[in-house]
Design an enzyme around this catalytic site. Structure first.
Site, PDB file in Angstrom:
ATOM      1  N   CYS A 254      42.728 106.196  40.000  1.00  0.00           N
ATOM      2  CA  CYS A 254      43.118 106.590  38.433  1.00  0.00           C
ATOM      3  C   CYS A 254      41.971 105.992  37.557  1.00  0.00           C
ATOM      4  O   CYS A 254      41.914 104.927  37.750  1.00  0.00           O
ATOM      5  CB  CYS A 254      44.328 106.207  38.363  1.00  0.00           C
ATOM      6  SG  CYS A 254      44.670 106.469  36.304  1.00  0.00           S
ATOM      7  N   ASN A 263      45.386 107.441  47.129  1.00  0.00           N
ATOM      8  CA  ASN A 263      46.528 107.988  47.369  1.00  0.00           C
ATOM      9  C   ASN A 263      46.791 107.896  48.762  1.00  0.00           C
ATOM     10  O   ASN A 263      46.055 107.863  49.729  1.00  0.00           O
ATOM     11  CB  ASN A 263      46.514 109.497  46.928  1.00  0.00           C
ATOM     12  CG  ASN A 263      46.257 109.763  45.602  1.00  0.00           C
ATOM     13  OD1 ASN A 263      47.327 109.797  44.796  1.00  0.00           O
ATOM     14  ND2 ASN A 263      45.079 110.403  44.872  1.00  0.00           N
TER      15      ASN A 263
END
Length: 313
Positions: A254, A263
């Site tokens: 992010c 992720n």
């Protein structure tokens, strides 16, 4: 799925879903965190390969202002290159009505808005308070639903915030319910910095159910900062969740939360689900080959353990 791999051996566990829909986020959430801008033709090829591997939902891009996410500034160029992909949902992220206008002009039929469960991240990511961001999403969702466009509501910082620390479950439930009350079709619960643990996951899901948010409208989005993404996913599956976000090769993070690492890798997820006898429709060998190919384009190896293991066999 046809494969030459003898493993993993399928040993089903009780009380798990028969099938899981993987919401692939590598082309958007993954590539937006790259330091270098990936060429549009590489992104298009990546998405085509992901679709060919059997994934039925591939998040394509984001219609945010290029100033904020320059890695995805080519959305208008990229999205038309995907028109020949059939039978695969290609959702796009839109932050506001201007983003919605751009997406609808290109024929997008699935969109997502991106909110925060905490005030600090809302201010850093959207330059608004939580309530102000919900107010911004309201006309976006209303217009999309009036046009019969599917809407996903992302909610970040559901399990912990790098500035605020632990996030109370009731706070996450309040914002989740507010997003769904706007008219979102589904809700994705984001463990943005990867601090969730299984008991926390199941408690949040139970509290959401008690407030009227159905399990079949919930997806989970785990980051693997502390190696907990798969265990948290299993906890969600045991609760009945059937939509899991993942990123091919474990790409992503992010840009607004520096402690957020990659992720959950789609290949790692598929390996676990295959072993549990849960259908995904994904050809793991084809998906692995895709991540190996993309890693070559990016000039570094994939962080996915499954990709690394299968690519050297």
């Amino acid at each position: 799925m046809t494969t030459s791999r003898p493993l993993p051996m399928t040993v089903p566990a009780q009380d798990l879903p028969a099938r899981v829909r993987i919401h692939e986020v590598g082309a958007r959430d993954g590539l937006q965190n790259e330091k270098a801008v990936v060429p549009t033709e590489v992104k298009a090829e990546f998405i085509h390969r992901l679709a060919a591997s059997g994934l039925t939902t591939v998040e394509a891009t984001s219609f945010v202002h290029p100033k904020w996410v320059p890695q995805l500034a080519d959305a208008e160029d990229l999205f038309p290159r995907l028109a020949d992909i059939e039978g695969v949902a290609l959702p796009v992220l839109v932050p506001n009505e201007r983003g919605l206008d751009r997406a609808l002009a290109l024929g997008a039929r699935r969109i997502a808005v991106f909110g925060s469960a905490t005030e600090t991240f809302a201010a850093r990511n959207l330059n608004r308070t939580v309530n102000e961001s919900l107010a911004m999403f309201e006309p976006v969702v209303a217009r999309a639903k009036a046009d019969k466009v599917h809407v996903r509501g992302y909610l970040s910082m559901c399990f912990g915030d790098p500035w605020e620390g632990p996030v109370p479950v009731h706070q996450v439930v309040r914002v989740s319910k507010a997003l769904m009350d706007l008219g979102c079709d589904e809700l994705s619960l984001g463990d943005t910095i990867g601090v969730a643990t299984p008991g926390h996951v199941q408690t949040l899901l139970s509290e959401l159910n008690e407030e009227g948010v159905r399990t079949d409208t919930i997806g989970v989005h785990f980051h693997d900062t502390y190696g907990q993404a798969l265990s948290n996913t299993l906890a969600a599956l045991q609760h009945g969740v059937t939509t899991v976000d993942a990123s091919a090769g474990g790409l992503g993070g992010c840009p607004y939360a520096k402690s957020a690492t990659g992720n959950l890798a789609t290949e790692d997820l598929v390996w676990m689900l295959e072993g549990l006898g849960i259908e995904t429709g994904v050809d793991l060998d084809a998906l692995t080959a895709t991540s190996v190919w993309l890693a070559e384009q990016l000039g570094r190896p994939s962080p996915s353990r499954t990709v690394r293991a299968l690519s050297v066999r």
